[in-house]
Enzyme design. Structure first.
Site, PDB file in Angstrom:
ATOM      1  N   GLN A 313      40.816  19.567  33.726  1.00  0.00           N
ATOM      2  CA  GLN A 313      40.207  20.583  34.592  1.00  0.00           C
ATOM      3  C   GLN A 313      38.721  20.697  34.277  1.00  0.00           C
ATOM      4  OE1 GLN A 313      42.820  23.839  33.246  1.00  0.00           O
ATOM      5  NE2 GLN A 313      40.975  24.992  32.679  1.00  0.00           N
ATOM      6  N   GLY A 339      19.999  35.756  23.070  1.00  0.00           N
ATOM      7  CA  GLY A 339      19.209  36.222  21.932  1.00  0.00           C
ATOM      8  C   GLY A 339      20.075  36.780  20.837  1.00  0.00           C
ATOM      9  N   GLU A 382      15.247  40.980  19.741  1.00  0.00           N
ATOM     10  CA  GLU A 382      15.112  41.864  18.576  1.00  0.00           C
ATOM     11  C   GLU A 382      14.016  41.333  17.628  1.00  0.00           C
ATOM     12  OE1 GLU A 382      18.888  42.746  16.741  1.00  0.00           O
ATOM     13  OE2 GLU A 382      19.930  42.698  18.663  1.00  0.00           O
TER      14      GLU A 382
END
Length: 608
Positions: A313, A339, A382
């Site tokens: 698949q 991130g 961050e």
């Protein structure tokens, strides 16, 4: 949001010292003699307020028997106390007059008065004894008005407020501020290019225009007219977001799969899933874990619909399971988050060419193999222009440029969101980037209102990692949800664009003898996957809560001290979120909940 294989492993930066500012009025005193001048300066600025002084100079050859200084403050900024002057206020106009003892000013002499204020703005349109503060009697030599502001647009609305933004005007000298009109009534005066107009009525049409002005008092033509109708006040479309992070590494040691979202009942309560994480490398969005994302084969017993994957698949792994979950729950949205704690280091390079970065992200998210799985992109940087696992120096406007490029590429049919810092301390991470400017490009922000405190401070003091409010012995001011939301709202970001963060885990110390918060410790408490951190589903039995502080539960068992949220404290936080008009709640992350979804049920029930 968190690093791969664990959760965020370091505290937010400590509260910064107050930053001294020298934000002078745009109309400086004239250097020539023969005039009365005034100069107003910020002497301190701590984000939510400031201290300042105004100095008045008698540059004439005759004594001055009295003075009156007038100036405007933008909406959201006010003077809270004043000394060495008498203050009166009319709307946004502040008038300061001399007390009897310092009104007489000999030729060439100076006097001053001081003040404290709240908000982030400062004086515009200053006049001293009826003349502008630079000593001119009026516009003087500067008779040229600024250009009309362009691009007036609504960036958000609630039943009682509309957030506006526009493109900056130009002037032959300098633009000093903008006046925003609701119909023919001045609704706000600001120095920046955005504001939020409050006090409106639900389901009501309003028109807005903006004019720019300069230091000489010249006013621009009005911008184009913008018509906005406020939404219904019944709360529909706002306040109902329940967003859970699903981590791709959870399929390994944690043995948590997409099917668990269905069997726990969480899928019926979620509105959005953020899939964490994609990587950021070489200025591009890249695959985080190809095996977990789209290669891992699932048997019938672990598949959402009970159908096993086949070897040939075209799509397997988490992406295919998410596709099956969405088929069962057609209203569920899935965003691909890029991130996180470990992979935020790549955003600095991405910010050097935002358009190329956005193009790479769009091509990856909209890859034909899984384009139907994702409804948009979530950015977890961050932190922009600040330090996390590494330090970023991309500049205060880099975050705005990056999100602008993403919005342009993904268009209005896809969601663009961002998880952002919750550091509301003076001079902290929230002050390092233009979160207000960037907010116009996102559907909503996810402020990470957790991990304020933890055993990275090995000796303590013990403190709840997700305090709702401040409390007397809190280790750092500005490290709590209420201050975070207040600071973001103070920037002009509407509440319904902010989604409150929760942790489905606790943080703990060992070597603690004191039950109440504020005790000393010897190090991080043991955890199943990482020291100092444990899932709620394990903590509820291992170390049951026996107290609350600042709306968060804590537990002292043996020599260990833990803090975490329970169904009860989450209920209280959801009531608070509703009272603040927030857009809902998100949490890190799904595998920390119990098998029957105790915590997500508390979120859903609390939001109603």
């Amino acid at each position: 949001m968190s690093r791969q294989g664990g959760r965020r492993g370091i505290a937010l930066a400590g509260a910064a010292t107050l930053a001294a500012a020298t934000a002078l009025l745009a109309a400086p005193p004239a250097s020539s003699a023969g005039t009365i001048t005034a100069e107003c300066t910020k002497t301190q600025d701590w984000g939510s307020g400031f201290g300042g002084t105004c100095t008045i100079t008698n540059g004439t050859d005759a004594p001055l028997s009295g003075w009156k200084l007038e100036a405007e403050l933008p909406s959201g900024t006010s003077i809270s106390s004043v000394w060495n002057a008498t203050q009166t206020v009319s709307g946004n106009v502040y008038t300061f007059t001399n007390p009897t003892w310092n009104g007489n000013l000999a030729a060439g002499n100076k006097t001053s008065f001081g003040f404290n204020g709240t908000g982030s703005g400062f004086f515009t349109g200053c006049k001293i004894n009826g003349a502008s503060c630079n000593g001119d009697s009026g516009p003087g030599d500067d008779a040229e008005a600024p250009t009309a502001p362009s691009g007036l647009r609504a960036t958000g609305s609630t039943p009682t407020s509309v957030s506006l933004a526009w493109n900056a005007s130009t002037d032959n000298v300098a633009v000093t501020g903008y006046d925003v009109y609701r119909g023919t009534t001045k609704a706000a005066s600001v120095t920046g290019t955005s504001t939020t107009i409050t006090g409106l009525t639900a389901k009501t049409a309003y028109t807005f225009t903006v004019k720019a002005h300069d230091a000489a008092g010249n006013s621009s033509p009005a911008s184009q007219t913008l018509s906005v109708t406020t939404p219904d006040g019944d709360g529909s479309g706002a306040g109902d977001k329940v967003i859970g992070y699903f981590v791709n590494w959870g399929v390994y040691q944690r043995n948590y799969h997409v099917k668990n979202i269905e069997t726990s009942g969480s899928a019926n309560k979620l509105t959005h899933i953020n899939y964490a994480f994609g990587n950021v490398q070489g200025g591009r969005c890249t695959i985080g874990d190809g095996y977990a994302d789209y290669e891992k084969a699932y048997g019938a017993d672990q598949s959402v619909d009970g159908v096993a994957d086949t070897w040939d698949q075209p799509l397997r792994g988490n992406f295919n399971q998410l596709r099956k979950l969405k088929k069962k729950h057609p209203g569920l949205k899935v965003l691909w988050s890029f991130g996180g704690w470990t992979w935020s280091g790549g955003f600095g390079q991405a910010a050097q060419n935002p358009a190329a970065f956005a193009d790479s992200c769009y091509k990856l998210v909209e890859d034909s193999r899984w384009a139907d799985v994702f409804d948009g992109i979530d950015i977890d940087w961050e932190y922009p222009n600040a330090c996390g696992l590494t330090c970023d120096e991309s500049g205060p406007d880099a975050f705005t440029k990056l999100l602008s490029a993403l919005r342009s590429k993904f268009g209005s049919d896809n969601l663009v969101t961002a998880a952002i810092t919750a550091d509301a301390s003076a001079g902290g991470k929230m002050d390092k980037a233009d979160y207000k400017g960037a907010s116009q490009y996102v559907d909503y922000y996810l402020p990470m209102t957790y991990d304020y405190f933890g055993a990275w401070d090995a000796k303590g003091p013990t403190a709840p990692h997700s305090p709702l409010t401040s409390y007397p012995s809190i280790p750092h001011e500005g490290f709590n949800t209420a201050d975070t939301i207040a600071k973001l709202k103070g920037l002009g970001i509407p509440g319904n664009k902010l989604v409150m963060g929760l942790g489905f885990y606790g943080r703990g110390w060992t070597g603690v003898t004191q039950k109440e918060p504020g005790g000393t410790a010897t190090g991080p408490a043991p955890g199943k996957y990482e020291q100092g951190i444990e899932d709620y589903k394990d903590l509820k039995g291992r170390c049951p809560s026996n107290g609350t502080v600042a709306g968060t539960a804590y537990a002292h068992c043996g020599n260990q001290w833990w803090s975490y949220d329970t169904p009860s404290t989450i209920g209280g936080k959801m009531k608070w979120a509703a009272s603040e008009g927030l857009g809902g709640s998100f949490f890190w992350e799904l595998s920390g909940d119990t098998a029957n979804g105790e915590l997500i049920s508390a979120i859903k029930n609390g939001l109603g």
